[in-house]
Design a protein around this motif. Structure first.
Motif, PDB file in Angstrom:
ATOM      1  N   ILE A  90     -94.974  47.258  66.872  1.00 16.09           N
ATOM      2  CA  ILE A  90     -94.929  48.553  66.174  1.00 16.09           C
ATOM      3  C   ILE A  90     -94.085  49.506  66.999  1.00 16.09           C
ATOM      4  CG2 ILE A  90     -96.273  50.556  65.424  1.00 16.09           C
ATOM      5  CD1 ILE A  90     -98.534  48.642  64.711  1.00 16.09           C
ATOM      6  N   SER A  91     -93.226  50.230  66.319  1.00 16.95           N
ATOM      7  CA  SER A  91     -92.364  51.199  66.996  1.00 16.95           C
ATOM      8  C   SER A  91     -92.222  52.428  66.112  1.00 16.95           C
ATOM      9  CB  SER A  91     -90.996  50.585  67.284  1.00 16.95           C
ATOM     10  OG  SER A  91     -90.368  50.182  66.083  1.00 16.95           O
ATOM     11  N   ARG A  92     -91.533  53.439  66.628  1.00 19.09           N
ATOM     12  CA  ARG A  92     -91.356  54.644  65.831  1.00 19.09           C
ATOM     13  C   ARG A  92     -89.977  55.243  66.075  1.00 19.09           C
ATOM     14  NH1 ARG A  92     -94.917  59.495  68.752  1.00 19.09           N
ATOM     15  NH2 ARG A  92     -93.766  59.494  70.733  1.00 19.09           N
ATOM     16  N   ASP A  93     -89.538  56.029  65.111  1.00 14.51           N
ATOM     17  CA  ASP A  93     -88.306  56.800  65.215  1.00 14.51           C
ATOM     18  C   ASP A  93     -88.689  58.246  64.901  1.00 14.51           C
ATOM     19  OD1 ASP A  93     -85.875  58.114  64.870  1.00 14.51           O
ATOM     20  OD2 ASP A  93     -84.899  56.341  64.046  1.00 14.51           O
ATOM     21  N   THR A  94     -88.839  59.033  65.941  1.00 11.03           N
ATOM     22  CA  THR A  94     -89.313  60.401  65.718  1.00 11.03           C
ATOM     23  C   THR A  94     -88.266  61.253  65.001  1.00 11.03           C
ATOM     24  OG1 THR A  94     -88.586  61.009  67.939  1.00 11.03           O
ATOM     25  CG2 THR A  94     -90.890  60.340  67.678  1.00 11.03           C
ATOM     26  N   SER A  95     -86.995  60.908  65.157  1.00 13.36           N
ATOM     27  CA  SER A  95     -85.948  61.685  64.489  1.00 13.36           C
ATOM     28  C   SER A  95     -85.995  61.505  62.974  1.00 13.36           C
ATOM     29  CB  SER A  95     -84.576  61.305  65.021  1.00 13.36           C
ATOM     30  OG  SER A  95     -84.237  59.981  64.649  1.00 13.36           O
ATOM     31  N   LYS A  96     -86.523  60.355  62.550  1.00 13.36           N
ATOM     32  CA  LYS A  96     -86.633  60.076  61.109  1.00 13.36           C
ATOM     33  C   LYS A  96     -88.072  60.238  60.613  1.00 13.36           C
ATOM     34  CE  LYS A  96     -82.781  56.807  61.004  1.00 13.36           C
ATOM     35  NZ  LYS A  96     -82.369  55.416  60.699  1.00 13.36           N
ATOM     36  N   ASN A  97     -88.980  60.506  61.533  1.00 14.12           N
ATOM     37  CA  ASN A  97     -90.401  60.628  61.192  1.00 14.12           C
ATOM     38  C   ASN A  97     -90.907  59.354  60.520  1.00 14.12           C
ATOM     39  OD1 ASN A  97     -92.467  62.503  61.721  1.00 14.12           O
ATOM     40  ND2 ASN A  97     -92.593  63.095  59.567  1.00 14.12           N
ATOM     41  N   GLN A  98     -90.582  58.224  61.146  1.00 10.96           N
ATOM     42  CA  GLN A  98     -90.940  56.913  60.620  1.00 10.96           C
ATOM     43  C   GLN A  98     -91.600  56.069  61.709  1.00 10.96           C
ATOM     44  OE1 GLN A  98     -87.067  55.421  59.481  1.00 10.96           O
ATOM     45  NE2 GLN A  98     -87.288  56.134  57.355  1.00 10.96           N
ATOM     46  N   PHE A  99     -92.440  55.147  61.278  1.00 12.85           N
ATOM     47  CA  PHE A  99     -92.917  54.122  62.203  1.00 12.85           C
ATOM     48  C   PHE A  99     -92.818  52.767  61.497  1.00 12.85           C
ATOM     49  CE2 PHE A  99     -97.408  53.611  60.717  1.00 12.85           C
ATOM     50  CZ  PHE A  99     -97.517  54.739  59.904  1.00 12.85           C
ATOM     51  N   THR A 100     -92.593  51.739  62.300  1.00 17.43           N
ATOM     52  CA  THR A 100     -92.175  50.447  61.768  1.00 17.43           C
ATOM     53  C   THR A 100     -93.068  49.320  62.273  1.00 17.43           C
ATOM     54  OG1 THR A 100     -89.886  51.181  61.613  1.00 17.43           O
ATOM     55  CG2 THR A 100     -90.256  48.816  61.665  1.00 17.43           C
ATOM     56  N   LEU A 101     -93.324  48.369  61.381  1.00 20.62           N
ATOM     57  CA  LEU A 101     -94.092  47.166  61.714  1.00 20.62           C
ATOM     58  C   LEU A 101     -93.171  45.958  61.650  1.00 20.62           C
ATOM     59  CD1 LEU A 101     -96.769  45.488  62.038  1.00 20.62           C
ATOM     60  CD2 LEU A 101     -96.851  45.460  59.527  1.00 20.62           C
ATOM     61  N   GLN A 102     -93.256  45.128  62.660  1.00 21.60           N
ATOM     62  CA  GLN A 102     -92.619  43.819  62.605  1.00 21.60           C
ATOM     63  C   GLN A 102     -93.676  42.761  62.906  1.00 21.60           C
ATOM     64  OE1 GLN A 102     -89.103  44.174  65.235  1.00 21.60           O
ATOM     65  NE2 GLN A 102     -87.923  44.084  63.335  1.00 21.60           N
ATOM     66  N   LEU A 103     -93.777  41.781  62.022  1.00 27.91           N
ATOM     67  CA  LEU A 103     -94.729  40.684  62.189  1.00 27.91           C
ATOM     68  C   LEU A 103     -93.923  39.392  62.152  1.00 27.91           C
ATOM     69  CD1 LEU A 103     -97.760  39.905  62.366  1.00 27.91           C
ATOM     70  CD2 LEU A 103     -97.732  39.699  59.867  1.00 27.91           C
ATOM     71  N   SER A 104     -93.919  38.685  63.250  1.00 34.38           N
ATOM     72  CA  SER A 104     -93.052  37.512  63.373  1.00 34.38           C
ATOM     73  C   SER A 104     -93.772  36.231  62.972  1.00 34.38           C
ATOM     74  CB  SER A 104     -92.540  37.396  64.810  1.00 34.38           C
ATOM     75  OG  SER A 104     -93.624  37.179  65.696  1.00 34.38           O
ATOM     76  N   SER A 105     -93.010  35.195  62.784  1.00 32.33           N
ATOM     77  CA  SER A 105     -93.519  33.842  62.495  1.00 32.33           C
ATOM     78  C   SER A 105     -94.553  33.859  61.371  1.00 32.33           C
ATOM     79  CB  SER A 105     -94.130  33.232  63.770  1.00 32.33           C
ATOM     80  OG  SER A 105     -93.201  33.226  64.822  1.00 32.33           O
ATOM     81  N   VAL A 106     -94.194  34.506  60.282  1.00 33.47           N
ATOM     82  CA  VAL A 106     -95.168  34.667  59.196  1.00 33.47           C
ATOM     83  C   VAL A 106     -95.444  33.335  58.491  1.00 33.47           C
ATOM     84  CG1 VAL A 106     -94.634  37.092  58.838  1.00 33.47           C
ATOM     85  CG2 VAL A 106     -93.383  35.356  57.530  1.00 33.47           C
ATOM     86  N   THR A 107     -96.646  33.260  57.936  1.00 31.33           N
ATOM     87  CA  THR A 107     -97.077  32.129  57.122  1.00 31.33           C
ATOM     88  C   THR A 107     -97.599  32.681  55.796  1.00 31.33           C
ATOM     89  OG1 THR A 107     -99.403  32.104  57.787  1.00 31.33           O
ATOM     90  CG2 THR A 107     -97.830  30.998  59.257  1.00 31.33           C
ATOM     91  N   PRO A 108     -97.881  31.825  54.821  1.00 31.63           N
ATOM     92  CA  PRO A 108     -98.442  32.328  53.562  1.00 31.63           C
ATOM     93  C   PRO A 108     -99.727  33.132  53.752  1.00 31.63           C
ATOM     94  CG  PRO A 108     -97.599  30.121  53.251  1.00 31.63           C
ATOM     95  CD  PRO A 108     -97.492  30.406  54.720  1.00 31.63           C
ATOM     96  N   GLU A 109    -100.441  32.901  54.842  1.00 26.44           N
ATOM     97  CA  GLU A 109    -101.663  33.661  55.113  1.00 26.44           C
ATOM     98  C   GLU A 109    -101.392  35.130  55.434  1.00 26.44           C
ATOM     99  OE1 GLU A 109    -102.501  29.873  54.577  1.00 26.44           O
ATOM    100  OE2 GLU A 109    -101.205  30.427  56.271  1.00 26.44           O
ATOM    101  N   ASP A 110    -100.142  35.456  55.682  1.00 31.35           N
ATOM    102  CA  ASP A 110     -99.768  36.867  55.914  1.00 31.35           C
ATOM    103  C   ASP A 110     -99.438  37.591  54.615  1.00 31.35           C
ATOM    104  OD1 ASP A 110     -98.202  35.585  58.800  1.00 31.35           O
ATOM    105  OD2 ASP A 110     -99.935  36.948  58.835  1.00 31.35           O
ATOM    106  N   THR A 111     -99.507  36.879  53.507  1.00 31.84           N
ATOM    107  CA  THR A 111     -99.311  37.532  52.213  1.00 31.84           C
ATOM    108  C   THR A 111    -100.413  38.559  51.984  1.00 31.84           C
ATOM    109  OG1 THR A 111     -98.199  35.628  51.218  1.00 31.84           O
ATOM    110  CG2 THR A 111     -99.284  37.170  49.707  1.00 31.84           C
TER     111      THR A 111
END
Length: 120
Positions: free
Chosen positions: A71-92
């Motif tokens: 998880i990270s953020r960009d304060t200039s854009k007022n956004q925060f971001t999720l990255q989830l790697s190596s996904v499987t169908p269980e992450d649906t």
């Protein structure tokens, strides 16, 4: 009133990385003591907390997902971001971003949620 909006691909292939961005309006992600989180709900299942970033930039992860989550953020854009790697169908799941303020034990502000399907 704080508004949150999730954005990102609705379909991700197995083993790839899921990326979502939450854009916040009518509020700042650096406002003291606010916590900004990602929460998901798989089909036919309950809500699962994925992780969070607080107003200072401190990051928290679910122990069960920690090895695959960033998880990270960009304060200039007022956004925060999720990255989830190596996904499987269980992450649906429907992925939500949500926020709670100082002294609040519950998440008060929620995005509408976005369905992410992991499938080839």
């Amino acid at each position: 009133q704080v508004q949150l909006q999730e954005s990102g691909p609705g379909l991700v292939k197995p083993s790839q990385t899921l990326s979502l961005t939450c854009t916040v309006s009518d509020g700042s992600i650096t406002t003291r003591y606010y916590v900004w989180s990602y929460i998901r709900q798989p089909p036919e299942k309950g809500l699962e907390w994925v992780g969070a970033i607080d107003y200072s930039g401190k990051i928290y992860y679910s122990p069960s997902l920690k090895s695959r989550t960033s998880i990270s953020r960009d304060t200039s854009k007022n956004q925060f971001t999720l990255q989830l790697s190596s996904v499987t169908p269980e992450d649906t799941a429907v992925y939500y971003c949500a926020s709670k303020g100082p002294g609040s034990g519950t998440y008060v502000y929620w995005g509408k949620g976005t369905l992410v399907t992991v499938s080839s």
